[in-house]
Structure formats: C-alpha cells, structure tokens
Design a protein around this motif. Structure first.
Motif, PDB file in Angstrom:
ATOM      1  N   PHE A 189      -1.854  -4.223   5.341  1.00 39.55           N
ATOM      2  CA  PHE A 189      -1.501  -3.317   4.251  1.00 39.55           C
ATOM      3  C   PHE A 189      -0.084  -2.801   4.484  1.00 39.55           C
ATOM      4  O   PHE A 189       0.628  -2.473   3.555  1.00 39.55           O
ATOM      5  N   TYR A 190       0.278  -2.727   5.743  1.00 40.82           N
ATOM      6  CA  TYR A 190       1.655  -2.424   6.150  1.00 40.82           C
ATOM      7  C   TYR A 190       2.090  -3.513   7.121  1.00 40.82           C
ATOM      8  O   TYR A 190       1.250  -4.100   7.827  1.00 40.82           O
ATOM      9  N   LEU A 205       0.815  -1.213   0.000  1.00 37.69           N
ATOM     10  CA  LEU A 205       0.000   0.000   0.000  1.00 37.69           C
ATOM     11  C   LEU A 205       0.847   1.262   0.000  1.00 37.69           C
ATOM     12  O   LEU A 205       0.451   2.278  -0.568  1.00 37.69           O
ATOM     13  N   LYS A 206       2.038   1.193   0.588  1.00 38.16           N
ATOM     14  CA  LYS A 206       2.882   2.384   0.667  1.00 38.16           C
ATOM     15  C   LYS A 206       3.275   2.891  -0.713  1.00 38.16           C
ATOM     16  O   LYS A 206       3.530   4.085  -0.898  1.00 38.16           O
ATOM     17  N   THR A 226      -3.755   3.954  10.798  1.00 41.22           N
ATOM     18  CA  THR A 226      -2.546   3.131  10.763  1.00 41.22           C
ATOM     19  C   THR A 226      -2.793   1.806  11.478  1.00 41.22           C
ATOM     20  O   THR A 226      -2.343   0.744  11.020  1.00 41.22           O
ATOM     21  N   LEU A 227      -3.509   1.871  12.564  1.00 40.84           N
ATOM     22  CA  LEU A 227      -3.837   0.660  13.331  1.00 40.84           C
ATOM     23  C   LEU A 227      -4.593  -0.337  12.453  1.00 40.84           C
ATOM     24  O   LEU A 227      -4.300  -1.540  12.455  1.00 40.84           O
ATOM     25  N   ILE A 228      -5.541   0.165  11.688  1.00 36.35           N
ATOM     26  CA  ILE A 228      -6.335  -0.689  10.791  1.00 36.35           C
ATOM     27  C   ILE A 228      -5.460  -1.227   9.659  1.00 36.35           C
ATOM     28  O   ILE A 228      -5.567  -2.401   9.277  1.00 36.35           O
ATOM     29  N   ASN A 229      -4.595  -0.378   9.114  1.00 33.79           N
ATOM     30  CA  ASN A 229      -3.697  -0.811   8.032  1.00 33.79           C
ATOM     31  C   ASN A 229      -2.787  -1.951   8.488  1.00 33.79           C
ATOM     32  O   ASN A 229      -2.489  -2.865   7.718  1.00 33.79           O
ATOM     33  N   ARG A 278      -2.328 -13.303   3.024  1.00 32.39           N
ATOM     34  CA  ARG A 278      -3.003 -12.008   3.105  1.00 32.39           C
ATOM     35  C   ARG A 278      -4.462 -12.116   2.653  1.00 32.39           C
ATOM     36  O   ARG A 278      -5.358 -11.505   3.241  1.00 32.39           O
ATOM     37  N   GLY A 279      -4.687 -12.886   1.588  1.00 30.79           N
ATOM     38  CA  GLY A 279      -6.055 -13.045   1.102  1.00 30.79           C
ATOM     39  C   GLY A 279      -6.960 -13.710   2.126  1.00 30.79           C
ATOM     40  O   GLY A 279      -8.107 -13.292   2.327  1.00 30.79           O
TER      41      GLY A 279
END
Length: 629
Positions: free
Chosen positions: A433-434, A153-154, A425-428, A453-454
């Motif tokens: 995503f990170y 995501l970054k 950020t917590l959710i990411n 991840r999926g």
C-alpha cells in the motif's frame, strides 16, 4: 460538539450543485470559480471532441429551430397588417372592401408549420445533446474510477471520504446537468439574440436603438441589487452549512446527547442557527426577488416607448402596424435570452470549477508502474523477510530505519507496541500500500516489487478491527473471499469460523440481507463473518489487525478459536494490544518509534525484563502487584 458544526463545509441542496439559487433566473447565486478557467475549459472540451459531429448536428438543429421561431412574429405581423388594412378600408367605406380571411388563414397555416418545425428540430437538438452529455460524463466517470484504482493509499489517507465522494458524484453531476441543459440553452440564447437583433434592425433601426438603450439600465439595476443579495446568499450558505453540521452531529451522537441530558440545549442551539438561516434566507430571497419586478418595470417603459414611436411611424406610413406588433414580440424575445445568458455564464463558471476539482483527481500522482515481466508465485510457502527496510511517510521524517526480520513458513508473528510505533505501517509496506524508501521485502525470496500488486495481495488474507461488510446477503459477503465459491465451501468456511450456528438462527439464514452498516447483526458476529471470508479465500499469509479489540470476553474466545483454525499451517502476522492473546506466538516483534527494538517469544522477552516485559506487566497489574505470566 457545539463548536464542531462551524467547521463543516456548507451543504448543497439536491439539484443545485453550484450553490443556492437566488430568485429569478438564479440571480444572486453563490458561484464557485475555477483557479484556471481557460485551461480547465480547454481540457473539458477535449472530452467533447470525440462527439464533434453530434455537436455540429446539435448546432445545426438549434440554428434551424431558432430561425423558424424568430420568423414567426414577422409572419404573424403580416396577418395583423392585412387584418388592419381590411378593417380600415371597410371603415372608410371603400367599395368592395373586405377582410381577406383566406390570406389570414394562409398565414396561420404557415405559422403553424413554423412552430411545428421549430419544435421538431428543438426535440432532435435535445435528443442529440442528451446523448453527447451522457457519453461525455460516462467517459469522465470511467477515467475517474480507473484513476482512483491506481492511486496509492496515501492519497486516501490524506483526504476525507466525503471530499472524494463529492468530487466523484456532485461535481460530475454538475458537469452532466450543464452539458445536457445549460449548453443547449446557451446555444439557443446566443442564436436568438443574434437573430432577433437582425429582425429588429430589418424592421426599424430607430425602434431597435430605443429597445437596446433600455439594456444598460437593466444591467445597472440588476448589478446593484445582485451585489447586495450576494452577501446574503453567502451568509445563507454559511448558516445552512452550520445547520447541516449541527443536525448531523446531533443525529450521530443522539445517545450521548440523551445520556448527558443535553436535549434542551441542542434544541436551543438548533433554534438559534435556524433563526439565523431564516433571516439570511429571507433577506437573500427578498432582495433577489426585487430583480424581476424592476426588470419588468424597465421593460415596460421600453415597450411604451416602442409602442408610441412605432405608432407615430405607422401614421407616417414609415412601417406597417403588423411590424410594430412583431417588433414588440421581438423586444420580449430579446431581453429573456440576455438574462438567460448571464445566468448560464454563472453556471458555466461553477461547472468549470467542478471540472477542475475532478481533473485534480486525474492529475494526482499514481502508484509506481508495475514491472514489465512480473514474477508469479504459483504456490507460496509464506517465507517473509524484511531486509534493511527504511520508510517514512514524510521524506524528512523517517519512521522505520534499517529493519531486519525473517519469518519462516507457518510461523505466527505478533507485532506489539504503543500507538504510533509503526505496527500498521509494517503491514502497509508488506501489502505494498506504501512503497519502501530503501531496502527490500521478499516473499519466498522474491522481492515484492518484482510482483504485480494484485498477485502479491492475492497471497494475503486480512481480518481487521474495523469489519467491512456490504449491503447483501450473508452468503454473498462470505463468498466475497473467492470467486466461484460453491455453497458447500461457503458453509464449510462458516462452520470453521464458528459462524454457522448464529447464521442458521437468523430468520433467513444465509439469505439474511445485511444493511449498509451491517447493524442488524452484532459486532462479534460481523467479525466471525470476516473470518469466514478469509478462511474461504485460503490465503498463504494471514494478517490479523486487532480483530478482537471491540468485542466482549465470551465473543473474544469464539473469535480466537476461529482465528486459531484459520492460522493453522499459515504464516500469520497478528497486531495486538491485548498481550494475553499472543503469548503462544512463535515470534513477537516489539516496535517503538518505527523500529523493532526486541524480538523473541513470550518467555524470552519476559526474561529480558525490557520494553515488552514492562508492557505486559502493566496490563496484568492489580493493586500494584504483578500477576503471574
């Protein structure tokens, strides 16, 4: 707004990805150059390697087509010579002299055959090259698409959508058009130059020397003019970018322009930029337009010299008159591919620059590789834990340090705090995503890095502040939440989300087609559809990110009711700025500067009289008197 347009990148017109064409053969074109031309070209050739046999066939076809085309003037010259000899003989009164029309017709048939064969081989050359070009670009697009799916995501956070789209569409299209058109033109042009030069030398080395001597003069003239036109094309591109930027700003913000009565100022600004563009375009086109007349002038001088010297050689019986005619045709054939080659060289530079931009995507650092033996949670309960989690977008500037949170199944966890506190950020981190710098996040006791991840993300359902709906029917948008959803399940999800009523009031009901921005329904209705989609997905864990921040109070009540239905029996993470909406949360995490500074329910946090109490009271203060919690 007046300054913003100057910061935008210059626009590129359709069909001209390399820049703005300038006059005949694209002379004066603004060419984007690659940083590593050789390296990028070699890498692009690697994509052509699987099609090497088709490329060899294209080369063979090009050689045959060019050979037939090159021999035509020589054969035609023989017909001219035979016709000339007959006319001269008759004029001299030679007994029995006549024009050998049978021989001339024979030559014409040979010419016709040569032209047909040249056209046939040229056709197959283009046919094969079109296949090679499209297969190569197909492979390139597939690789880019696969790569985009593997990028973290970054990467997207650090770049504008327009920049990524430009590389995926404009740059790839530029490569496609060059492979399909310019590459075959380059092959044909080079072969034509070599073949024509050989035929000219076979006719007369002296005439060839005269013809070749005109080339440096042409190159010198073109170069001096191109330098002047280049400056104007750079200016033209800059002004075009400014105009595009201004129009885009005025179009997207036309309501604000009208509200503040700035229409006249906007028009004046447009006229000013448009005038600058006109001036730059006129100068660029005029200067580059001089190239063709000058080339024609120098070429005509060459033709005159060839005709004069050729005539003298004919009178001395050194060459035939038909050879002079053929040579003049070869001179015309000689100059065109040279100009074409110079132009294609510019196009190839631009294409390699486009390829370099595409390869930059392919070289980007990907997400961490999935574990070899991933853990699969068949029935997730929703127990989530953050254990000594550390994270920072920049390695030198940590945002979250030693975070510890335990969430029981079915709990509603609200995350509050000022902007930049680290809520999203917590959710990411939770969705991977990170990746966390240190520590671990677990779901039902399983470290999320031990899952695919999926598989991890399939446990979550998300309702965001920025609703995302695609161009399709309402039914399709709701069904996006789960593959193979039945009509009954879609309608049930819509009813649970309090969306069924407004859907049925639409002219086509569930078959109503949403446009690209879903602007044919209201913001609140969009949000209800996204909630229906999340309900249909039936996730174990729910994430709600400011889902009611952009709607009116009445719609907020409807959405809140829908979310309450959605949250029943599920672990829910709610990011909220309106603290009144999360008073009933089982656990409230108060974040500031990336750290959870307070934890507890609403009453406990108010009783502490700390950061949360200050936030809450600041939202419910009227006339300096705090209202009751």
């Amino acid at each position: 707004m007046s300054q913003a347009h100057s910061k935008r990148s210059p626009g590129r017109g359709p069909g001209h990805p390399a820049g703005i064409p300038g006059g005949p053969h694209g002379a004066g074109r603004v060419v984007e150059k690659a940083k590593d031309f050789k390296g990028t070209l070699k890498r692009l050739i690697q994509y052509l390697k699987p099609h090497k046999y088709q490329l060899l066939s294209v080369l063979f076809m090009a050689i045959i087509s060019t050979v037939f085309s090159i021999f035509s003037p020589k054969v035609m010259g023989e017909a001219t010579t035979k016709l000339f000899e007959g006319i001269v003989a008759k004029a001299k009164g030679v007994p029995g002299a006549s024009i050998d029309f049978q021989y001339i017709w024979h030559i014409i048939l040979i010419l016709l055959g040569l032209y047909i064969l040249s056209a046939v081989f040229s056709y197959f050359q283009q046919y094969l090259m079109a296949g090679v070009a499209q297969k190569t670009v197909f492979d390139l697009r597939r690789d880019v698409n696969d790569k985009l799916n593997r990028l973290p995501l970054k990467y997207y956070d650090a770049r504008t959508h327009g920049e990524i789209l430009s590389r995926v569409t404009n740059d790839v299209d530029n490569i496609s058009s060059t492979l399909q058109q310019s590459l075959t033109q380059l092959i044909t042009a080079v072969l034509t130059i070599i073949g024509v030069l050989a035929m000219m030398l076979s006719i007369s080395p002296l005439l060839t020397l005269i013809a070749v001597l005109t080339l440096p003069v042409s190159v010198l003239a073109i170069t001096s003019i191109a330098k002047r036109s280049q400056k104007q094309f750079v200016r033209q591109q800059k002004e075009l970018g400014a105009l595009n930027g201004h129009v885009e700003e005025m179009y997207t913000g036309h309501q604000i322009v009208k509200v503040f009565g700035r229409e006249q100022q906007s028009l004046e600004q447009f006229d000013d930029i448009n005038g600058q563009l006109y001036d730059a375009s006129w100068r660029a086109q005029f200067i580059s337009g001089i190239i063709m007349p000058i080339m024609s002038f120098i070429g005509n001088i060459g033709y005159v010299l060839v005709a004069v010297v050729g005539g003298i050689l004919v009178t001395k019986k050194s060459i035939e008159i038909g050879d002079v005619q053929a040579f003049i045709q070869y001179v015309r054939q000689f100059t065109q591919p040279i100009t074409q080659t110079a132009n294609i060289a510019n196009i190839i530079q631009s294409t390699v620059a486009s390829a370099e931009r595409v390869f930059e995507i392919l070289d980007e650092e990907e997400e961490k590789v999935e574990v070899a033996n991933p853990v699969v949670l068949t029935e997730a309960k929703g127990n989530v834990a953050f254990e000594h989690v550390k994270f920072g977008y920049d390695a030198n500037q940590p945002l979250i340090q030693d975070m510890n949170v335990n969430v029981s199944p079915g709990q509603t966890i609200a995350i509050v705090g000022p902007t930049g506190a680290g809520k999203t950020t917590l959710i990411n981190l939770l969705m991977r995503f990170y990746e966390v710098t240190d520590g671990a996040i677990t779901v039902d006791g399983v470290n999320i890095t031990d899952m695919k991840r999926g598989d991890l993300r399939s446990l979550f359902g998300m309702v965001l502040q920025d609703t995302w709906l695609f161009n399709g029917t309402i039914r399709e948008n709701i069904a996006y939440g789960r593959d193979g959803a039945t009509e009954e399940e879609i309608v049930r999800a819509a009813k649970t989300a309090h969306a069924d009523h407004f859907i049925r009031t639409l002219p086509s009901g569930y078959d109503t087609i949403l446009n690209e921005e879903a602007s044919n329904i209201s913001q609140g209705q969009k949000q209800l559809l996204t909630i229906a989609r999340a309900i249909l997905a039936d996730p174990a864990i729910l994430i709600l990110d400011e889902a009611t921040s952009s709607v009116d109070t009445r719609t907020e009540v409807q959405i809140q009711q829908a979310m309450n239905e959605l949250m029943k029996g599920r672990t829910s993470f709610v990011i909220a700025h309106r603290l009144s909406t999360i008073k009933d949360a089982d656990l409230i995490l108060v974040m500031n500067h990336g750290t959870v500074i307070e934890q507890g329910n609403h009453k406990q946090l108010l009783a502490q009289g700390g950061f949360y109490a200050d936030l809450y009271n600041s939202q419910f203060t009227a006339g300096g008197v705090a209202q009751e919690a």
